[in-house]
Design a protein around this motif. Sequence first.
Motif, PDB file in Angstrom:
ATOM      1  N   LEU A  70      -6.907 -13.890   4.095  1.00 44.61           N
ATOM      2  CA  LEU A  70      -6.382 -12.805   4.923  1.00 44.61           C
ATOM      3  C   LEU A  70      -6.739 -11.471   4.281  1.00 44.61           C
ATOM      4  N   SER A  71      -7.552 -10.676   4.972  1.00 45.95           N
ATOM      5  CA  SER A  71      -7.853  -9.306   4.534  1.00 45.95           C
ATOM      6  C   SER A  71      -6.928  -8.373   5.293  1.00 45.95           C
ATOM      7  N   GLU A  72      -6.058  -7.686   4.576  1.00 43.34           N
ATOM      8  CA  GLU A  72      -5.020  -6.870   5.214  1.00 43.34           C
ATOM      9  C   GLU A  72      -4.763  -5.608   4.394  1.00 43.34           C
TER      10      GLU A  72
ATOM     11  N   HIS B 188      -4.115 -18.550   1.312  1.00 46.48           N
ATOM     12  CA  HIS B 188      -4.475 -18.889  -0.059  1.00 46.48           C
ATOM     13  C   HIS B 188      -4.958 -17.665  -0.840  1.00 46.48           C
ATOM     14  N   VAL B 189      -5.581 -16.718  -0.107  1.00 43.18           N
ATOM     15  CA  VAL B 189      -6.082 -15.493  -0.724  1.00 43.18           C
ATOM     16  C   VAL B 189      -5.731 -14.324   0.187  1.00 43.18           C
ATOM     17  N   MET B 190      -5.212 -13.251  -0.401  1.00 43.26           N
ATOM     18  CA  MET B 190      -5.016 -12.008   0.334  1.00 43.26           C
ATOM     19  C   MET B 190      -5.814 -10.908  -0.350  1.00 43.26           C
ATOM     20  N   LEU B 191      -6.649 -10.213   0.448  1.00 46.42           N
ATOM     21  CA  LEU B 191      -7.498  -9.152  -0.084  1.00 46.42           C
ATOM     22  C   LEU B 191      -7.007  -7.799   0.415  1.00 46.42           C
ATOM     23  N   PRO B 192      -6.876  -6.812  -0.470  1.00 45.01           N
ATOM     24  CA  PRO B 192      -6.378  -5.488  -0.062  1.00 45.01           C
ATOM     25  C   PRO B 192      -7.479  -4.675   0.615  1.00 45.01           C
ATOM     26  N   ALA B 193      -7.332  -4.456   1.907  1.00 45.45           N
ATOM     27  CA  ALA B 193      -8.357  -3.771   2.687  1.00 45.45           C
ATOM     28  C   ALA B 193      -8.026  -2.286   2.814  1.00 45.45           C
ATOM     29  N   ALA B 194      -9.061  -1.492   3.033  1.00 44.40           N
ATOM     30  CA  ALA B 194      -8.866  -0.063   3.263  1.00 44.40           C
ATOM     31  C   ALA B 194      -8.133   0.157   4.573  1.00 44.40           C
TER      32      ALA B 194
ATOM     33  N   HIS C  13      -3.488  -4.920  -4.287  1.00 41.88           N
ATOM     34  CA  HIS C  13      -4.226  -5.742  -5.249  1.00 41.88           C
ATOM     35  C   HIS C  13      -4.489  -7.113  -4.631  1.00 41.88           C
ATOM     36  N   PRO C  14      -5.571  -7.789  -5.005  1.00 39.64           N
ATOM     37  CA  PRO C  14      -5.784  -9.158  -4.518  1.00 39.64           C
ATOM     38  C   PRO C  14      -4.646 -10.079  -4.961  1.00 39.64           C
ATOM     39  N   LEU C  15      -4.342 -11.035  -4.107  1.00 35.36           N
ATOM     40  CA  LEU C  15      -3.311 -12.030  -4.410  1.00 35.36           C
ATOM     41  C   LEU C  15      -3.901 -13.423  -4.225  1.00 35.36           C
ATOM     42  N   LEU C  16      -3.541 -14.342  -5.128  1.00 36.19           N
ATOM     43  CA  LEU C  16      -3.956 -15.737  -5.036  1.00 36.19           C
ATOM     44  C   LEU C  16      -2.716 -16.617  -5.025  1.00 36.19           C
ATOM     45  N   ARG C  17      -2.759 -17.668  -4.192  1.00 39.87           N
ATOM     46  CA  ARG C  17      -1.651 -18.616  -4.163  1.00 39.87           C
ATOM     47  C   ARG C  17      -1.894 -19.686  -5.223  1.00 39.87           C
ATOM     48  N   GLY C  18      -0.911 -19.857  -6.064  1.00 37.10           N
ATOM     49  CA  GLY C  18      -1.049 -20.813  -7.148  1.00 37.10           C
ATOM     50  C   GLY C  18      -0.603 -22.205  -6.758  1.00 37.10           C
TER      51      GLY C  18
END
Length: 892
Positions: free
Chosen positions: A431-433, A446-452, A68-73
């Motif tokens: 970071l796309s990981e 700051h943002v992590m995106l869930p990549a295939a 799932h996408p993650l955001l740093r608060g």
Amino acid sequence: MNAPLASPPSVKTTCPYCGVGCGVKATPDGLGGALVEGDRDHPANLGRLCSKGAALGETIGLETRLLHPLLRGADGTLARASWEAALDRIATGLRQVIETHGPSSVAFYLSGQLLTEDYYAANKLAKGFIGTANVDTNSRLCMSSSVAGHKRGFGSDTVPGAYADLESADLMVLVGSNTAWCHPVLFRRMEAARKARGTRFVVIDPRRTETAAEADLHLPLAQGTDALLFSGLLVHLAGSAAFDAAYVAAHTTGFPEALASARAMTPDAAATARACGLAVEDVERFFALFAATERAVTCYSQGVNQSAVGTDKVNAILNCHLATGRIGREGMGPFSLTGQPNAMGGREVGGLANQLAAHMGFSGEEVDRVRRFWGAPNLATHEGLKAVDMFAAIGRGEIKALWVMGTNPAVSLPEADAVRTALGKLDLFVLSENVIANDTAACHPHVMLPAAAWGEKDGTVTNSERRISRQRPFLARPGEVKPDWWALAQVAGRLGFANAFRWRGPADIFREHAALSGFENAGTRDFDIGAFVDLADAAYEIFPPTQWPAPRGRPEGTGRLFAAGGYFTPDRKARFVSPRPAAAVAAEPPFPFVLNTGRIRDQWHTMTRTGLSPRLGSHIPAPFVAIHPEDAAPLGLQEGMLARVASAHGAAVLEVRLDAGQRRGTLFAPIHWSGATASHGRVGPLVHGVTDPISGQPDSKATPASIQPHAAPFAGFILARRPVVLPEGVWWARAALEGGYGWRMAGSLGPDAWRAFVAAAGPADVAELVDAPAGLYRAAAFDADGRLDFAVFVGGAGQRPAWDALKGLLAEDQVSAADRRHMLSGRRAGGEAACGPQVCACFGVPRDAIVAAIRAGAHDAAKVGETLKAGTNCGSCLPEIRRLLRETAVSA
């Protein structure tokens, strides 16, 4: 009577590891896993897979995945967020950085693990519409010197030959390439040629690697002197019958100048031998072999590329093939063995900071062409920062926003500790990981995106022989995972560029990529896949492996180039290039050794995928440093002890391996261990930031370094079903095992401390053995069902207990009473005390089993294979089996 359930369909896809680009057939099991085997129809591997490819089925679970996408608060913690919120945060952050600091304050750092379609989308957004050329890739670390050498020599980044040449050559010259371990499927094709045709092998490498052990001639040249060796060869060829004066006159320029330069450096074999630190007889034999053997292929890899003079090394090799006209014809030519599965695909779409898409550069004409094709008024007009310079600029605060996709720079880049510090300074770090935790993810994106991940990806890759293959999904994307191209297109839309990114799927991107390659080309550029401009979606699904160029009207592609000239320079002639003399590495106190870094057989990059496989972790379970025994003795270094290896930039603590095949004054350490898999095993921080001034590729083979013993009076291991946190100050290295994990460990903690560690875990059922005066502590804890929960074995330094006999208990449903009685002695009931480290990863065959088979009459590798199957799949363990045959014969 019910009809039997239909078997899940098999899907043909491509392996995600090295640049060989092996075809894979995956059959889902319906439970989230799959049976993985080689695709017999794929021309790259014809059904073979290496140990890593064969173990792919062990690496596709979801335990480590980012779903799932993650955001740093504001409080500094990452929390789950919607895709809409994550994409809005990226677009807003990019817009703010661009408005305040300009487009050049934005950078993208990509990966040879990306599919071509993902790569294309990233480059189009960054270079075409944001207007920044600060787009580089981890492929900069492995093959950019080959790119630069090809462009200087051929006018284009073109590999002229095909894998079939490896089977039709009569001489294989392997330069700076441990092919038997790093490209084992290709090495098996070479070995097949040796068996069928008597092909001879020359290996040029400072180390006596597993590949060198198989050679007819090994030249252990001094670090960095490859260009001098091939300059000497050029001088020899110019005066031999092998010199092809007609080809040189018709299809090349610059030969007299290159020959004069070579004669000034290496006028004869004796001078070449002195310059390279070799025996003159060996140099003469190599020169004679090369001159006398028309069908000669020179394969080169990281030992050539990862150098401060890597581009010159490449051109020195090309010069020798141009001088003999041995290029583009069956069984002959220079061949760059690429490190990553889609390094070449990334080059095709402009994945390097000094490129635009479709192998175009930043000349005014090419900039205008790409601008018009894309309709991109903001197109970057100048080269961007290459990888090492890019992260230095981040450290200086010049780059404010960075998007990292599919790579782990906090481990893999030179001076990696400085990279970690730099990442913490960014205003926007995306970071796309596909994994939730690695060293780069620990640097506060700051943002992590869930990549295939592999198994879910849909697109194309291009291998080392210019062959485009489909990577097809055979698993559904889990959670909220999305393709990288989709995330890029969504951000582009939020920045106001939606019309240029209206792709429905990867086939749309591939067609656009093909159209740009053929746009205003007419044969003037090497990369042309215009034959696929109108490829239907259905045809894309069944797209066969095809070598480019494939211009309009030629969809079957092209196997070889340049046999009749036709280079991609303005006059269509190749260029001889005079290489620079290599400067000697200043290995002197306080850093008297030269550190060489590289790969091992069963691991890949920073182990985020291969580290999940039990069989891949069993061959070499801990980070090590190899040193010649004569260098080790005066330092008090012994086999298996720990040593601290340091440079001016960082340090690591590694297990010592005494290796008589290591050149005196040099060290070798593998690159794979990260902060996630070892406490002190990262070697990236040691590597200096020196780069080739032409290619920008880091010099990862020659860092001045020191080595000294690391005090660790106690050593042992832990076996456990789940991850555990070890006490502070303990050296450890973790490996995946069947049913759990194993930790090699060492340090100053003795029996009392480890007994307290076990007590703190609170096991209800534990057996212990304590001998404090002898420094011995052993414990085994069992759960309520009688399974082994964890075991701790600690002893004095130099008496490290082995886990070989016990590790299988983690995978068992219950430990028998007989095994319980034997466990604390390091044995199992009816079993040997140990079966040794694993040799054959494909079939899980340990060392002791092979030795036993040899003693029982298996007198060659074929007999060992018949008895145990070891060495009968990918063959990367065959050099080790042959070494055991020699050693056991001597012992017997």
